[in-house]
Enzyme design. Structure first.
Site, PDB file in Angstrom:
ATOM      1  N   GLU A   1      54.439  76.686   4.288  1.00  0.00           N
ATOM      2  CA  GLU A   1      55.550  75.970   3.650  1.00  0.00           C
ATOM      3  C   GLU A   1      55.201  74.505   3.423  1.00  0.00           C
ATOM      4  O   GLU A   1      55.519  73.919   2.385  1.00  0.00           O
ATOM      5  CB  GLU A   1      56.812  76.075   4.513  1.00  0.00           C
ATOM      6  CG  GLU A   1      57.383  77.482   4.575  1.00  0.00           C
ATOM      7  CD  GLU A   1      58.490  77.593   5.609  1.00  0.00           C
ATOM      8  OE1 GLU A   1      59.579  77.085   5.356  1.00  0.00           O
ATOM      9  OE2 GLU A   1      58.260  78.165   6.678  1.00  0.00           O
TER      10      GLU A   1
ATOM     11  N   LYS B   1      62.343  83.572  16.349  1.00  0.00           N
ATOM     12  CA  LYS B   1      61.704  83.110  15.111  1.00  0.00           C
ATOM     13  C   LYS B   1      60.224  82.793  15.241  1.00  0.00           C
ATOM     14  O   LYS B   1      59.762  82.250  16.233  1.00  0.00           O
ATOM     15  CB  LYS B   1      62.424  81.862  14.583  1.00  0.00           C
ATOM     16  CG  LYS B   1      63.749  82.130  13.924  1.00  0.00           C
ATOM     17  CD  LYS B   1      63.689  83.104  12.761  1.00  0.00           C
ATOM     18  CE  LYS B   1      63.292  82.478  11.467  1.00  0.00           C
ATOM     19  NZ  LYS B   1      64.218  81.482  10.972  1.00  0.00           N
TER      20      LYS B   1
ATOM     21  N   HIS C   1      56.844  90.066 -12.125  1.00  0.00           N
ATOM     22  CA  HIS C   1      58.252  89.665 -11.926  1.00  0.00           C
ATOM     23  C   HIS C   1      58.712  89.899 -10.486  1.00  0.00           C
ATOM     24  O   HIS C   1      59.891  90.145 -10.235  1.00  0.00           O
ATOM     25  CB  HIS C   1      59.198  90.411 -12.866  1.00  0.00           C
ATOM     26  CG  HIS C   1      58.737  90.433 -14.291  1.00  0.00           C
ATOM     27  ND1 HIS C   1      59.119  89.498 -15.223  1.00  0.00           N
ATOM     28  CD2 HIS C   1      57.894  91.281 -14.926  1.00  0.00           C
ATOM     29  CE1 HIS C   1      58.544  89.772 -16.384  1.00  0.00           C
ATOM     30  NE2 HIS C   1      57.788  90.843 -16.233  1.00  0.00           N
TER      31      HIS C   1
ATOM     32  N   SER D   1      61.692  78.346  16.365  1.00  0.00           N
ATOM     33  CA  SER D   1      62.926  77.646  16.016  1.00  0.00           C
ATOM     34  C   SER D   1      63.483  77.034  17.296  1.00  0.00           C
ATOM     35  O   SER D   1      63.268  77.555  18.389  1.00  0.00           O
ATOM     36  CB  SER D   1      63.907  78.654  15.431  1.00  0.00           C
ATOM     37  OG  SER D   1      65.234  78.258  15.690  1.00  0.00           O
TER      38      SER D   1
END
Ligand code: ARG
Length: 457
Positions: free
Chosen positions: A286, A279, A152, A273
């Protein structure tokens, strides 16, 4: 000129454009030529046509002209089968026109696709094998790194990094079996089924099947041209590979976040970024997670295309190739990028071990300690639960609590509770088959490595 000249006239130009598949199926040129060569060889052997040698030589020339770029695949043509036949006829005249004796594009397209998919299954399997090898190397190199296991997404029990990533190696091992099954299941040659009911020419389907490397010809000519199960099996096997890559990517994304910092990805597999100078984003992971959606979509498209089709061939089936090609290209790209991404990532053992210490992941071991002293596990569970609560109220971990506090909950606790709940010992003491104990991890690595070494397709 259209193939059906003599029967239908004046096909609308837009209809030609709408119905052509050449832009997509031109990548089957090699398989189409291989299939034509086998067919012509058989027609010659069976004395159905003369000049088979001449046709075969020209087909080979067409192949080398396409590969050298001399012959461009850019005409407005209905499909690759038409293109090859037209090119042959342009070059050989009437002799070329004989190639389509005792076959149809319906069996031709089925065999071309099968030949293509068989090659691709081999390539995909090699990439999966290589990825498994990389996972197993990383597992071996980091064999002493402990980390919590999660359920979980909550810290659950002590485990090791190797144990965790080897779980993926076993998933990919099953993928290899699925891909192999898919290949075995489709290994029958549809050529000679013709449009749908075979032919009155004395063809030799067994010869053609052998020539093209299939195990045997398909048994029912209607099934042969109606069947796209092989494409569906491939798309579903690829979808499962992508699902595994996507889950692993999800963990890479989490692990590379500031919240976890279990790993650091190499700069070469991240992007920055445009506005936030600090970043470093895990875009490759992704994208793999995102592309999985597209691959699932292709499986669904294909299932939906097939679901209402009466037997045998229907033109709807021409829509199969876009999904098949896209899914094959995507899974291959993803496997390559993913393997490189994990090969170059840095593991941060300190952070994994730090997380072990918070979250009471050794609570099960504490309960087991009591249960081994003859009290029922359910009671041991309750006692341990109250000790965890005590720890929370005192802002302490299970290792930091005094023996007196333990004894307040149960006088079965002795000094050796601290050895039992030591994280390294928790892992060492997990002796059950498949557990994170070091010898078990070494065994898992051995199983994985000997499987990929023996895997042949
Ligand atoms: N291009 C077609 C396909 O990919 C094969 C041609 C069969 N066409 C036909 N009208 N019977 O499925």
């Amino acid at each position: 000129m259209s193939l059906w000249e003599g029967h239908l006239e004046d096909i609308d130009d837009d209809v030609m454009k709408f119905s052509q598949s050449f832009g997509i199926d031109k990548r089957l040129y090699r398989e189409d030529i291989e299939c034509s060569i086998a067919h012509v060889k058989m027609l010659g052997k069976q004395k159905i046509i003369k000049n088979s040698e001449e046709i075969i030589d020209e087909l080979k020339k067409i192949l080398s002209d396409i590969e050298s770029g001399k012959l461009k695949l850019d005409l407005l043509c209905e499909d690759i089968h038409t293109f090859i036949e037209e090119t042959l006829t342009k070059r050989l005249g009437n002799v070329g026109k004989r190639i389509h004796t005792a076959r149809s594009r319906n069996d031709q397209v089925a065999v071309d696709l099968k030949l293509y998919i068989k090659k691709q299954i081999r390539e995909i399997s090699n990439l999966v094998c290589s990825l498994i090898g990389t996972i197993s190397n990383i597992a071996k190199k980091n064999i002493n790194v402990l980390m919590p296991s999660y359920t979980h997404l909550q810290r659950a029990q002590p485990s090791s990094f190797s144990h965790h990533i080897l779980a993926y190696a076993f998933m990919f091992k099953r993928d290899l079996t699925r891909l192999k099954n898919c290949l075995e299941n489709m290994n029958e040659c549809p050529l000679g089924a013709c449009a749908c009911t075979g032919t009155s020419y004395p063809i030799d389907r067994f010869f053609v099947s052998d020539e093209l490397g299939f195990s045997k010809p398909t048994d029912n000519s209607i099934d042969s041209v109606s069947d796209r199960d092989f494409a569906l099996e491939l798309l579903s096997s690829i979808s499962i590979v992508m699902m595994h890559l996507s889950r692993f990517s999800e963990e890479i994304i989490l692990w590379s976040s500031w919240e976890f910092k279990f790993i650091s990805l190499s700069d070469s597999y991240c992007t920055g970024s445009s506005i936030m100078p600090q970043k470093k984003n895990p875009d490759m992971a992704e994208l793999i997670r995102g592309k999985t959606g597209k691959v699932y979509g292709n499986l669904f498209a294909m299932l939906t295309i097939m679901k209402g089709l009466p037997l045998s061939y229907n033109r709807d089936m021409q829509e199969d190739k876009e999904q098949i090609f896209e899914s094959i290209d995507t899974v291959k790209d993803c496997l390559i990028i993913f393997e490189r991404m994990i090969k170059t990532m840095k593991i941060n053992p300190e952070n994994m071990e730090k997380f072990l210490k918070e979250g009471f992941v050794n609570a099960t071991d504490c309960a087991d300690y009591l249960a081994k002293k003859e009290i029922p596990f359910r009671d041991a569970y309750k006692v341990t639960g109250s000790i965890v609560n005590l720890c929370i109220s005192k802002n302490k971990t299970l290792e930091e609590l005094d023996l007196q506090d333990y004894k307040k909950s149960s006088d079965l606790f002795e000094e050796d509770i601290f050895d039992t709940i030591n994280f390294e010992n928790c892992v060492k003491n997990r002796t059950s088959y498949g557990s994170p104990k070091k010898s078990s991890i070494l065994n898992q690595i051995k199983i994985i490595n000997s499987f990929t070494k023996k895997y042949q397709i």
